[in-house]
Design an enzyme around this catalytic site. Structure first.
Site, PDB file in Angstrom:
ATOM      1  N   GLY A  52      -1.528  24.672 -31.160  1.00  0.00           N
ATOM      2  CA  GLY A  52      -3.092  24.792 -30.944  1.00  0.00           C
ATOM      3  C   GLY A  52      -3.547  25.703 -32.097  1.00  0.00           C
ATOM      4  N   GLN A  53      -3.660  26.988 -32.231  1.00  0.00           N
ATOM      5  CA  GLN A  53      -4.278  27.553 -33.001  1.00  0.00           C
ATOM      6  C   GLN A  53      -5.788  26.989 -33.565  1.00  0.00           C
ATOM      7  OE1 GLN A  53      -0.840  27.449 -35.749  1.00  0.00           O
ATOM      8  NE2 GLN A  53      -1.406  30.078 -35.567  1.00  0.00           N
ATOM      9  N   HIS A  54      -6.671  26.747 -32.353  1.00  0.00           N
ATOM     10  CA  HIS A  54      -7.876  26.070 -32.795  1.00  0.00           C
ATOM     11  C   HIS A  54      -8.797  26.582 -31.354  1.00  0.00           C
ATOM     12  CE1 HIS A  54      -5.742  22.830 -30.623  1.00  0.00           C
ATOM     13  NE2 HIS A  54      -6.782  22.535 -30.234  1.00  0.00           N
ATOM     14  N   ALA A  55      -9.957  26.069 -31.888  1.00  0.00           N
ATOM     15  CA  ALA A  55     -10.824  26.014 -30.647  1.00  0.00           C
ATOM     16  C   ALA A  55     -11.760  24.590 -30.805  1.00  0.00           C
ATOM     17  CB  ALA A  55     -12.278  27.087 -30.877  1.00  0.00           C
TER      18      ALA A  55
END
Length: 144
Positions: A52-55
């Site tokens: 992930g590590q995102h928006a």
């Protein structure tokens, strides 16, 4: 906006019988509040891997650990919360503009992800500082 308004834990009905379990997830507002445009799953990640590590600016997501367990840290720039996905009937709905980190995958983890949009790399925010800056701009426009 409060983080509690940007995610929802959904318990799906188990329609199984003596032959085994059966869980159905329908979009378009039946079980989840969006039309399913993309499906992907993550497996083979170990407990030390961070995914992930995102928006996403526009995409809504539903995450379900159909096998094993994983943790998801959700963050809206002001609050963060860790949710353990540990039942195949448990879904985590995420609205747009929520930062997400998936981690602590069990060896048998299969994390199924349903998305409201087809993949578009341009709508991903992969730098946390850029995410915070964009949130500030959005809040500024909301006060105008």
């Amino acid at each position: 906006m409060k983080l509690e308004k940007q995610y929802k834990i959904i318990e799906f009905v188990d329609l199984g019988d003596e032959r085994g379990n059966l869980v159905v997830i329908e979009g378009d507002g039946t079980d989840i509040p969006f039309t399913i445009r993309r499906v992907f799953y993550i497996y083979g990640s170990d407990a030390k891997v961070m995914r992930g590590q995102h928006a996403n600016r526009e995409t809504e997501f539903l995450l379900v650990n159909v096998s094993g367990t994983s943790k998801v840290r959700v963050d809206n720039g002001r609050e963060s919360l860790v949710i353990e996905l540990n039942r195949p009937r448990m879904g985590l709905y995420l609205s747009p503009m929520v930062w997400k980190d998936m981690y602590d995958f069990s060896p048998d983890s299969v994390l199924l992800v349903l998305a409201s949009r087809h993949y578009d790399g341009a709508e991903y925010i992969r730098d946390y500082q850029e995410y915070l800056t964009e949130l500030e701009k959005m809040e500024g426009r909301a006060h105008e």
